[in-house]
Write a protein that holds these residues in place. Sequence first.
Motif, PDB file in Angstrom:
ATOM      1  N   UNK A 295       0.843  -1.196   0.000  1.00  0.00           N
ATOM      2  CA  UNK A 295       0.000   0.000   0.000  1.00  0.00           C
ATOM      3  C   UNK A 295       0.873   1.239   0.000  1.00  0.00           C
ATOM      4  N   UNK A 296       0.723   2.075  -1.011  1.00  0.00           N
ATOM      5  CA  UNK A 296       1.468   3.328  -1.060  1.00  0.00           C
ATOM      6  C   UNK A 296       0.710   4.395  -0.279  1.00  0.00           C
ATOM      7  N   UNK A 297       1.419   5.066   0.634  1.00  0.00           N
ATOM      8  CA  UNK A 297       0.830   6.168   1.386  1.00  0.00           C
ATOM      9  C   UNK A 297       1.080   7.520   0.718  1.00  0.00           C
ATOM     10  N   UNK A 298       1.717   7.487  -0.435  1.00  0.00           N
ATOM     11  CA  UNK A 298       1.955   8.735  -1.175  1.00  0.00           C
ATOM     12  C   UNK A 298       0.689   9.103  -1.951  1.00  0.00           C
ATOM     13  N   UNK A 299       0.444  10.402  -2.122  1.00  0.00           N
ATOM     14  CA  UNK A 299      -0.759  10.826  -2.855  1.00  0.00           C
ATOM     15  C   UNK A 299      -0.822  10.212  -4.239  1.00  0.00           C
ATOM     16  N   UNK A 300      -2.047   9.910  -4.645  1.00  0.00           N
ATOM     17  CA  UNK A 300      -2.246   9.321  -5.967  1.00  0.00           C
ATOM     18  C   UNK A 300      -1.696  10.254  -7.036  1.00  0.00           C
ATOM     19  N   UNK A 301      -0.976   9.667  -7.969  1.00  0.00           N
ATOM     20  CA  UNK A 301      -0.374  10.455  -9.037  1.00  0.00           C
ATOM     21  C   UNK A 301       1.084  10.777  -8.793  1.00  0.00           C
ATOM     22  N   UNK A 302       1.530  10.672  -7.528  1.00  0.00           N
ATOM     23  CA  UNK A 302       2.935  10.911  -7.198  1.00  0.00           C
ATOM     24  C   UNK A 302       3.741   9.630  -7.374  1.00  0.00           C
ATOM     25  N   UNK A 303       5.023   9.796  -7.655  1.00  0.00           N
ATOM     26  CA  UNK A 303       5.933   8.654  -7.638  1.00  0.00           C
ATOM     27  C   UNK A 303       6.071   8.162  -6.205  1.00  0.00           C
TER      28      UNK A 303
END
Length: 606
Positions: A295-303
């Motif tokens: 699970x990525x906790x970075x904002x959607x659209x960010x690397x």
Amino acid sequence: MKKEVAPVIDIFPQISMEENFTPEVIRQEVAASTAFIKCRRVYCVVTNEGYPMFSSPWNALLPEDNRCGNHAVQNIRSVGDGNALFLEAIHRQGKEAYAVFKPYEMGGGRSVAHGAPIAPYAMGTEDVGGTQTGYGAFLSEHPEYAVARFPYDAQNENAPITCIELEYLLDAVSQRCGPFSREEIARQEDGLANAEMEFAIYVSNDNGVYTRLQQTPLVEKSVCRKSVQGMDGFALGDGPIRVLNVCLRGLNISQKYVAVVLERGPSLPIIPQTMARLFCAQGEVPSTATAYVRESLCPEGETHTWGNEGNPHVAQSAKDIKDFQRAGFEFDWHGSGFWGDGWLRTPVICLGRGKRKALRGTPCEGYEQVRAYWLSFIEKLLDMGYDGIDLRLQNHSGMVSDWTQYGWNEPIRQRYQEMFGKALDPAAYDPMDILRVRGSYYLDFVREARALIHSRGKKLQLHLREAWEHPSCSHEFNQMAFWAMPKVLPDWQEAVDLADEITLKDYHFNHYNPMFSQGVKQRCAQQNKPVWIHLYMEQGKEMNEAFLRAVSEDAGVSGILLYEMTHSVLGATTLSDTLGLVCVHGGVVSSQTPMADAFRRFEHLL
């Protein structure tokens, strides 16, 4: 029958997750923990060298700018050696301090993509899935001492992939889904073979960034009967069962990782570890499968930036599909799981070429160097001033599903020959025998530890459990193959004889079973040795009258360890969010918690 009570403080989760964790907060926490509990002793689950990661990507050394609410690096700068500070705080209250040392807690639970930048302190090794991070100091420096995998046929490992085979369940089955519950999976009709199924295929070389394959596979389906294996490799059921065989053909894939997404079609159960396979023109390509998305906790659209992962979970949603395209998959998360045979409903399965080289985060006790390292750490704890050492086998590191495939180290093979009078044959062996061999080496270490601890006038306590008396190959909570066990089976009678006191680390799930570990209790009674059991406040919800009354009536138990003494929910903002007796949040310590109120109501039973 009155029981002694002692708090258990788990040090590293607090260092990881508490904000503004200072030496003064530690002193206040210990003072609060002992203020209303009439105890003579406090147990500390000490942090091993290098701060190895627990079974959560947040209980680790993460970059300071992480989005996980992890404060480990900042807190270590503030408190220094937490093991020493908690010891000092406990002695300040006039209590004994016992160190709970987990020899097999060596980390490696979380991985990042191959070649991904990681913080210099997030040590690890390369394996299927990427760089296994969060290793402690020892295995990072000496990966050659990990428990090694048995040999496997790697001839086709790098061959071009021409076919992906998936097998879905059609028959009715039942599997456990909790300590006292089961999941019933209904029978499906053969006609599903005619249902339209569309798949997308994504590929990656680093298990970080995935791109969609432009090739459209030819989908072939058929219904057949076959024997099925659970995720740990053991045969399921009484014979062959009906499966829907799906073959994706016409492929030419050279990448290391392949993700298959069911975009349209029926959702059917599958055991990814044993019912998803890769093939080349020459035959099967050895592979490892998973359904767990990072699970990525970075904002959607960010690397995606590494160190910002949530708990891996079985892929289900559209977000999961987006997440794996930028963050990849976690292989063998929680190993064989907690319950059941491994049946999952998921639209996403990933396969990586090859097999894991070593049992995740687990040193091989057969090496003299490993036992010497463990002893050196015990010596450091004794030099600090700990009054006793409690050796705990259960840990958060050894997360693999195919646990029967490990133990090909030279010391294990040598002792196997000595114990069973024959060479260890990778094609024909009883997995329990490997556990017994490793258990005999573990007791070699216990004897050495006992001599060292007694030479300092201190006491040795050992963790045992029901599974040591009645072992099986089950991977459920209280058995040998549970994911958090290091796959070691010592002789429990000899272990009792070596120890001064015993901890029974069994899970009762709020239904205390006095029949657990009867042999251990009886042998301890004969030698006048105290026996402690765990009361799980958060995991077991056991701080209640019925559980405590049942324990009080068990004459074989001398004391109760209050586990999860200061257990706070990540991001808790109120005392009601706190699951332990003591709340430590934002640098503020309080014992005005719901669990503390419950303890006050029921302490007359202790």
